[in-house]
Design a protein around this motif. Structure first.
Motif, short mmCIF file in Angstrom:
data_model
loop_
_atom_site.label_atom_id
_atom_site.label_comp_id
_atom_site.label_asym_id
_atom_site.label_seq_id
_atom_site.Cartn_x
_atom_site.Cartn_y
_atom_site.Cartn_z
N GLU A 1 0.83 -1.20 0.00
CA GLU A 1 0.00 0.00 0.00
C GLU A 1 0.87 1.26 0.00
OE1 GLU A 1 -0.46 -2.60 1.96
OE2 GLU A 1 -2.40 -3.35 1.24
N LYS A 2 1.95 1.24 0.77
CA LYS A 2 2.83 2.41 0.83
C LYS A 2 3.51 2.64 -0.51
CE LYS A 2 4.98 3.04 4.71
NZ LYS A 2 4.35 4.28 5.23
N MET A 3 3.95 1.55 -1.14
CA MET A 3 4.60 1.66 -2.44
C MET A 3 3.65 2.26 -3.48
SD MET A 3 6.38 -1.38 -4.67
CE MET A 3 6.78 -1.16 -6.40
N ALA A 4 2.41 1.77 -3.50
CA ALA A 4 1.42 2.29 -4.44
C ALA A 4 1.16 3.77 -4.19
CB ALA A 4 0.13 1.48 -4.32
N ARG A 5 1.13 4.18 -2.94
CA ARG A 5 0.89 5.59 -2.61
C ARG A 5 2.07 6.45 -3.04
NH1 ARG A 5 2.09 8.71 1.75
NH2 ARG A 5 2.69 6.96 3.08
N PHE A 6 3.29 5.97 -2.87
CA PHE A 6 4.46 6.74 -3.30
C PHE A 6 4.45 6.94 -4.81
CE2 PHE A 6 7.73 6.01 0.37
CZ PHE A 6 6.83 6.57 1.26
N VAL A 7 4.05 5.91 -5.55
CA VAL A 7 3.96 6.04 -7.01
C VAL A 7 2.90 7.06 -7.37
CG1 VAL A 7 3.32 4.84 -9.13
CG2 VAL A 7 4.82 3.71 -7.47
N ARG A 8 1.76 6.97 -6.69
CA ARG A 8 0.62 7.84 -7.01
C ARG A 8 0.85 9.28 -6.55
NH1 ARG A 8 -2.70 5.40 -4.00
NH2 ARG A 8 -2.66 6.86 -2.26
N ASP A 9 1.27 9.47 -5.32
CA ASP A 9 1.33 10.81 -4.74
C ASP A 9 2.61 11.57 -5.08
OD1 ASP A 9 -1.07 10.11 -3.68
OD2 ASP A 9 -0.44 10.08 -1.59
N VAL B 1 12.47 0.68 -3.63
CA VAL B 1 13.70 0.90 -2.85
C VAL B 1 13.38 1.66 -1.57
CG1 VAL B 1 15.93 2.11 -2.83
CG2 VAL B 1 15.22 0.84 -4.86
N LEU B 2 12.55 2.68 -1.66
CA LEU B 2 12.25 3.53 -0.50
C LEU B 2 11.37 2.84 0.52
CD1 LEU B 2 11.71 6.87 -2.42
CD2 LEU B 2 13.59 6.35 -0.86
N THR B 3 10.56 1.88 0.09
CA THR B 3 9.66 1.20 1.03
C THR B 3 10.20 -0.14 1.50
OG1 THR B 3 8.43 0.22 -0.83
CG2 THR B 3 7.59 2.30 0.08
#
Length: 504
Positions: free
Chosen positions: A330-338, A348-350
């Motif tokens: 979920e965090k990875m998807a949010r980083f891509v989206r936001d 890498v970041l998550t």
């Protein structure tokens, strides 16, 4: 949430020297130590590295008359893990005695859960590459107590026993045999470890034994597994062997690869694989027989008479679910989206929760892509160079790195100056904005001053001017000279624009 993923089907694995194509059928039993200050059935400490036999309560030592008392927090951690793996939580579960004698198991039995585990079926989405994943089903998670440790290398004539681990709470996370290759097995353990660390239910330290895996390996001809996948009847497939106590991603891959080759060679030579438990020797790069594979009846399981069935309330489970953190997918998807990041950068970041938290603080109020670039390339690169430091040991705080990025965005410093500034902050600390002011590092944005420098260099190099007019690519020489003349402080964009105008 997973719409961007393509779930791939396995391909037959080609083994060098084999006569046929073969598929691997792999299932893992991961033993994850519950992150708890006390053991599963006693109040003894779980601190790693304590003096031998110093973390041992009377219950752990199996003193006469001592009865186990369940640690509620360990139960909560198991439920939290199940919820994190999207698994069914069984409101009623029960403990059993698994009977066997071993020097570091004083009771002569292990308290575990065979018939009624606390967690039922779930899943782990394994990332194979950006946008490509495999789904590995979880069969069950049960709670059990760990055994101690036998030590054989301190005396040539005697063995010693350390009971500090005896009674430590373990979650045994049992997968379906959905894993189809060495790389996928390692990726599964990596992803499972990541989820456990995000949840805070296991520290995932494989070196200390907090996370270790038993790997079940068998082989079959292409297509055979799919015929029986839904029925869960795998009796028609190859005989499996279990490789015990794997505590390294690299060793897991090596052990599976060797074991697959060994089984294929046996079958293709007309022999039969014997079901057994094996150990992996990393020095020799091979597995060796440990003992014949036991079945449930060998352990004489029966319900533990000292513990009542464990009954939990749905409301309690719901409260735990409401407190779950944002998990990696979920965090990875949010980083891509936001933040507009690529899936690779977001991955890498998550990878670690601490890295993700650091990045989010840096990105607050800044450009997300620029922040990601600085965290991944500059900070991670510098930490790796400096002894592979963890992000929690970074000399540069998120506010400091965010401050450097803000100065770049405002145009106060160039990218080159920013790297010099980063090194100063990394080694000596300080406020980036103050350092720029006191050291005179601010970027020259006065176009008049930049134009004067350009005119001076053009006037001094007429031959180079003619070459640049004939070949515009040579204009970069002038950019370098201007940057050199201004001590690297001239705004690169302004320099390029003025030089292009002058030469044309």
């Amino acid at each position: 949430m997973l719409d961007h993923l393509a779930f791939t089907a396995p391909k037959p694995k080609t083994i060098a020297g084999a006569k046929h194509d073969w598929e691997l059928v792999i299932g893992l039993e991961v033993h994850a130590q519950v992150a708890s200050n006390a053991k599963l059935f006693s109040g003894a400490s779980t601190t790693f590295g304590a003096e031998p036999n110093s973390n041992v309560a009377f219950v752990d030592a199996a003193m006469p008359g001592m009865l186990p008392v369940i640690n509620e927090f360990c139960v909560e951690q198991a439920v939290r893990t199940g919820l994190g793996l999207k698994a069914d939580i069984n409101l009623t579960s029960a403990f059993d005695r698994k009977n066997y004698f071993y020097p570091d198991l004083p009771q002569g039995y292990q308290i575990s859960q065979l018939y009624h585990p606390i967690v039922g079926e779930g899943e782990v989405i394994v990332d194979m590459e950006p946008g490509v994943a495999r789904r590995v089903r979880i069969e069950r998670i049960h709670l059990e107590q760990d055994a101690g440790k036998s030590i054989h290398d301190m005396d040539p004539n005697m063995s010693f026993v350390d009971l500090n681990r005896t009674g430590v709470a373990l979650m045994e996370i049992v997968s379906r045999p959905d894993i189809r290759g060495p790389e996928e097995a390692a990726a599964y353990v990596v992803k499972l470890r990541q989820i456990l660390r995000y949840l805070g239910t296991c520290d995932g330290n494989m070196q200390n034994g907090s996370l270790r895996a038993d790997v079940n390996v068998s082989i079959c001809r292409p297509g055979d597994y799919e015929k029986y996948q839904d029925t869960q009847d795998f009796s028609h497939l190859g005989t499996r062997c279990e490789i015990k106590n794997m505590n390294s991603m690299r060793f897991i891959q090596q052990a599976i690869d060797y074991e697959a080759r060994r089984q294929i060679a046996i079958v293709e030579d007309g022999g039969s694989v014997v079901q057994e438990t094996r150990l992996y020797d990393p020095d020799k790069g091979e597995t060796r027989s440990m003992r014949s594979k036991e079945e449930a009846h060998d352990y004489r399981y029966f319900p533990c008479p000292d513990l009542l069935p464990l009954e939990i309330e749905q409301a309690w489970v719901d409260d735990i679910k409401a407190s779950l953190p944002e998990l990696p997918d979920e965090k990875m998807a949010r980083f891509v989206r936001d933040f507009g990041l690529s899936e690779y950068d977001a991955g890498v970041l998550t990878a670690e929760a601490e890295n993700a938290a650091y990045f989010e603080q840096v990105a607050a109020g800044n450009d997300g892509k620029l922040a990601a670039n600085w965290v991944i390339n500059e900070l991670f690169g510098r930490l790796k160079k400096d002894g592979d430091k963890a992000i929690t040991d970074s000399p540069v705080s998120p506010d400091q790195l965010g401050g450097i990025i803000a100065l770049i965005t405002k145009g106060d410093i160039s990218g080159k100056i920013a790297k010099d500034l980063f090194e100063i902050v990394y080694t000596t600390g300080g406020d980036p904005a103050e350092i720029v002011e006191t050291r005179g590092m601010k970027q020259v944005t006065d176009t008049g001053a930049i134009e004067a420098a350009v005119d001076e260099i053009i006037a001094a190099n007429p031959a180079q001017v003619e070459k640049a007019k004939a070949n515009p690519k040579l204009a970069g020489w002038f950019v370098g000279q201007v940057m050199k003349a201004t001590g690297g402080k001239a705004n690169p964009k302004a320099v390029n624009e003025i030089i292009a105008r002058k030469l044309n």
